[in-house]
Design an enzyme around this catalytic site. Structure first.
Site, mmCIF file in Angstrom:
data_model
loop_
_atom_site.group_PDB
_atom_site.id
_atom_site.type_symbol
_atom_site.label_atom_id
_atom_site.label_comp_id
_atom_site.label_asym_id
_atom_site.label_seq_id
_atom_site.Cartn_x
_atom_site.Cartn_y
_atom_site.Cartn_z
ATOM 1 N N ALA A 16 42.863 41.005 43.504
ATOM 2 C CA ALA A 16 42.322 39.601 42.517
ATOM 3 C C ALA A 16 42.389 40.159 41.458
ATOM 4 O O ALA A 16 41.786 39.258 40.157
ATOM 5 C CB ALA A 16 41.682 38.480 43.506
ATOM 6 N N ASP A 65 38.144 48.254 49.604
ATOM 7 C CA ASP A 65 39.224 49.279 50.331
ATOM 8 C C ASP A 65 40.285 47.869 51.229
ATOM 9 O O ASP A 65 39.077 48.640 52.206
ATOM 10 C CB ASP A 65 39.121 50.562 50.507
ATOM 11 C CG ASP A 65 40.002 51.310 50.708
ATOM 12 O OD1 ASP A 65 41.085 50.997 50.576
ATOM 13 O OD2 ASP A 65 39.423 52.449 50.368
ATOM 14 N N VAL A 66 40.758 47.368 51.609
ATOM 15 C CA VAL A 66 40.877 46.681 52.473
ATOM 16 C C VAL A 66 42.268 48.055 53.701
ATOM 17 O O VAL A 66 42.119 47.246 54.757
ATOM 18 C CB VAL A 66 42.810 46.205 51.798
ATOM 19 C CG1 VAL A 66 42.204 44.752 50.913
ATOM 20 C CG2 VAL A 66 44.180 46.933 52.065
ATOM 21 N N ASN A 92 46.999 39.559 49.702
ATOM 22 C CA ASN A 92 48.117 40.083 48.636
ATOM 23 C C ASN A 92 47.825 41.386 48.035
ATOM 24 O O ASN A 92 48.392 42.221 47.852
ATOM 25 C CB ASN A 92 47.696 39.090 47.241
ATOM 26 C CG ASN A 92 48.359 39.893 45.942
ATOM 27 O OD1 ASN A 92 50.043 39.446 45.622
ATOM 28 N ND2 ASN A 92 47.544 39.599 44.848
ATOM 29 N N TYR A 160 57.537 51.331 49.892
ATOM 30 C CA TYR A 160 57.227 50.129 50.279
ATOM 31 C C TYR A 160 58.136 49.241 50.137
ATOM 32 O O TYR A 160 57.665 48.511 51.445
ATOM 33 C CB TYR A 160 57.305 49.796 48.813
ATOM 34 C CG TYR A 160 57.029 48.665 47.949
ATOM 35 C CD1 TYR A 160 55.120 47.749 47.394
ATOM 36 C CD2 TYR A 160 58.266 48.032 48.085
ATOM 37 C CE1 TYR A 160 55.783 46.763 47.574
ATOM 38 C CE2 TYR A 160 57.736 46.308 46.962
ATOM 39 C CZ TYR A 160 56.775 45.866 46.738
ATOM 40 O OH TYR A 160 56.207 44.660 46.471
ATOM 41 N N VAL A 161 59.716 48.985 50.416
ATOM 42 C CA VAL A 161 59.644 48.082 50.832
ATOM 43 C C VAL A 161 60.170 47.907 52.709
ATOM 44 O O VAL A 161 60.210 47.195 53.825
ATOM 45 C CB VAL A 161 61.567 48.351 50.779
ATOM 46 C CG1 VAL A 161 62.612 47.394 51.707
ATOM 47 C CG2 VAL A 161 62.372 48.448 49.411
ATOM 48 N N ALA A 162 59.671 49.014 53.304
ATOM 49 C CA ALA A 162 59.377 49.160 54.778
ATOM 50 C C ALA A 162 57.723 49.048 55.197
ATOM 51 O O ALA A 162 57.843 47.711 56.003
ATOM 52 C CB ALA A 162 59.352 50.659 55.508
ATOM 53 N N LYS A 164 56.683 45.751 53.321
ATOM 54 C CA LYS A 164 56.441 44.199 53.185
ATOM 55 C C LYS A 164 57.565 44.020 54.751
ATOM 56 O O LYS A 164 56.900 42.991 55.239
ATOM 57 C CB LYS A 164 56.819 44.133 51.851
ATOM 58 C CG LYS A 164 56.530 44.619 50.490
ATOM 59 C CD LYS A 164 55.464 43.864 51.129
ATOM 60 C CE LYS A 164 53.797 44.090 49.814
ATOM 61 N NZ LYS A 164 53.421 43.657 49.620
HETATM 62 N N1 LIG Z 1 55.068 41.926 40.700
HETATM 63 C C1 LIG Z 1 56.721 41.235 41.526
HETATM 64 O O1 LIG Z 1 57.020 41.428 40.456
HETATM 65 C C2 LIG Z 1 56.330 41.745 43.064
HETATM 66 C C3 LIG Z 1 57.193 41.397 43.833
HETATM 67 C C4 LIG Z 1 57.557 41.070 45.253
HETATM 68 C C5 LIG Z 1 56.038 40.886 45.661
HETATM 69 N N2 LIG Z 1 54.783 41.547 45.160
HETATM 70 C C6 LIG Z 1 53.635 41.898 45.654
HETATM 71 O O2 LIG Z 1 52.596 40.897 45.415
HETATM 72 C C7 LIG Z 1 51.712 41.850 45.639
HETATM 73 C C8 LIG Z 1 50.794 41.837 43.322
HETATM 74 O O3 LIG Z 1 51.938 42.126 42.760
HETATM 75 P P1 LIG Z 1 51.309 42.624 41.262
HETATM 76 O O4 LIG Z 1 52.173 42.652 40.537
HETATM 77 O O5 LIG Z 1 50.460 41.498 40.907
HETATM 78 O O6 LIG Z 1 50.254 44.152 41.595
HETATM 79 P P2 LIG Z 1 49.463 44.353 40.842
HETATM 80 O O7 LIG Z 1 49.710 46.044 40.790
HETATM 81 O O8 LIG Z 1 48.797 43.622 39.916
HETATM 82 O O9 LIG Z 1 48.455 43.650 42.286
HETATM 83 C C9 LIG Z 1 48.139 44.875 43.386
HETATM 84 C C10 LIG Z 1 46.826 44.564 43.716
HETATM 85 O O10 LIG Z 1 46.261 45.444 44.791
HETATM 86 C C11 LIG Z 1 44.490 46.065 44.170
HETATM 87 N N3 LIG Z 1 45.495 47.037 45.490
HETATM 88 C C12 LIG Z 1 45.021 48.328 45.769
HETATM 89 N N4 LIG Z 1 45.152 48.851 46.793
HETATM 90 C C13 LIG Z 1 44.155 47.957 46.579
HETATM 91 C C14 LIG Z 1 42.586 48.558 48.269
HETATM 92 N N5 LIG Z 1 43.472 49.412 48.749
HETATM 93 N N6 LIG Z 1 42.198 47.801 48.369
HETATM 94 C C15 LIG Z 1 41.925 46.416 47.609
HETATM 95 N N7 LIG Z 1 42.874 46.326 46.731
HETATM 96 C C16 LIG Z 1 43.801 47.038 46.160
HETATM 97 C C17 LIG Z 1 45.159 45.951 42.900
HETATM 98 O O11 LIG Z 1 43.652 46.674 42.600
HETATM 99 C C18 LIG Z 1 45.569 45.328 42.652
HETATM 100 O O12 LIG Z 1 44.744 44.548 41.374
HETATM 101 C C19 LIG Z 1 51.675 42.911 46.612
HETATM 102 O O13 LIG Z 1 50.998 42.594 47.636
HETATM 103 C C20 LIG Z 1 52.848 43.195 45.960
HETATM 104 O O14 LIG Z 1 53.838 44.333 46.400
HETATM 105 C C21 LIG Z 1 55.206 41.717 43.496
#
Ligand SMILES: NC(=O)c1ccc[n+]([C@@H]2O[C@H](COP(=O)([O-])OP(=O)(O)OC[C@H]3O[C@@H](n4cnc5c(N)ncnc54)[C@H](O)[C@@H]3O)[C@@H](O)[C@H]2O)c1
Length: 253
Positions: A16, A65-66, A92, A160-162, A164
């Protein structure tokens, strides 16, 4: 911002600190939810909470840390204390924008392991830490963020794809195992959506959607938030185990 009333529903959003996660928090709070913004980047999560409280909404923040069981359990304890319970968990957090892209033969094993540790094990760890609270609510909803890349088979980032794809499979198990306790579990699979992370990852991010989507434009964070509001609300009370692809209509082109 929204006519949907989430009526003080208690929600945790992971990842978030910015991007989609911050947008989810803002839209959920604008609809009346009490939100806990969690991220490994606690400074970014605190900024999300500040934005929301300044706008008159309810949001607290914390670090998680998830990929770490103790960290997830501690977060749920804190959320119980600050929110008084939990109805909705939005998984997320992910490794996404910083990943290297390469043919699958050349992906690095350590990066593969890190992706699975956060994106797959992280969803499991967070959900198992939260399941008791979600069951106690009598009306729980888990919203797992996957990706439309699972269906398009996007090249050069198989790890990454795997990861998801695994989330979609895990969600179906969650739906089966938790349905008897009135907890539903669904997936949102966004197509490319303009965030700092996607712009960092794809040189053609700004034109990608306009060239490929039926709606002839890129996805914006608020396009994806609509799905989160639906699954968080009682409008989806008989929907579980499902995957909602929000990509402007790319899959059938
Ligand atoms: N932006 C896109 O085009 C898109 C498309 C498809 C899916 N997604 C998915 O949507 C979600 C958000 O994407 P985004 O574009 O906002 O990217 P983003 O990198 O801004 O968001 C990911 C967040 O996860 C946090 N994070 C990483 N490792 C962590 C951990 N171990 N514990 C807790 N938090 C952790 C990061 O600090 C970051 O704030 C992700 O799951 C991404 O795979 C994004």
């Amino acid at each position: 911002m929204s006519e949907l009333n989430l009526n003080a529903k208690r929600v945790i959003v992971t990842g978030a600190a910015g991007g989609l996660g911050r947008a989810f928090c803002e839209r959920l709070a604008a609809a009346g939810a009490h939100v806990f913004a969690a991220d490994i980047n606690d400074v970014g999560a605190a900024q999300t909470a500040k934005n929301i409280t300044t706008a008159g909404g309810f949001c607290v923040s914390g670090k998680v840390d998830v990929s770490n069981h103790e960290s997830c359990a501690a977060l749920i304890g804190l959320a119980e204390e600050k929110l008084g319970g939990l109805e909705v968990l939005v998984n997320n957090a992910a490794l996404y924008g910083t990943l290297s892209r390469a043919p699958f033969e050349d992906l690095k094993e350590d990066e593969w392991d890190r992706v699975f540790s956060v994106n797959v094990k992280g969803v499991w760890q967070m959900t198992r830490a939260a399941s008791g609270s979600l069951k106690s609510s009598g009306n729980g909803s888990i919203i797992n963020i996957a990706s439309a890349t699972v269906f398009s088979g996007s090249p050069q980032w198989m790890h990454y794809v795997a990861s998801k794809g695994a989330i979609i499979a895990m969600t179906r198990v969650m739906a089966r195992e938790l349905g008897g306790d009135s907890v539903r579990a669904n997936v949102i699979a966004p197509g490319i959506t303009l965030t700092e992370a996607s712009l960092n990852l794809m040189a053609d991010a700004k034109t990608y959607g306009a060239n490929r989507a039926a709606l002839l434009r890129n996805g914006e964070v608020d396009d994806i938030s609509g799905g989160v509001l639906y699954f968080a609300s009682d409008l989806s009370k008989y929907t579980t185990g499902q995957t909602l692809v929000i990509d402007g209509g790319k899959q059938f082109i």
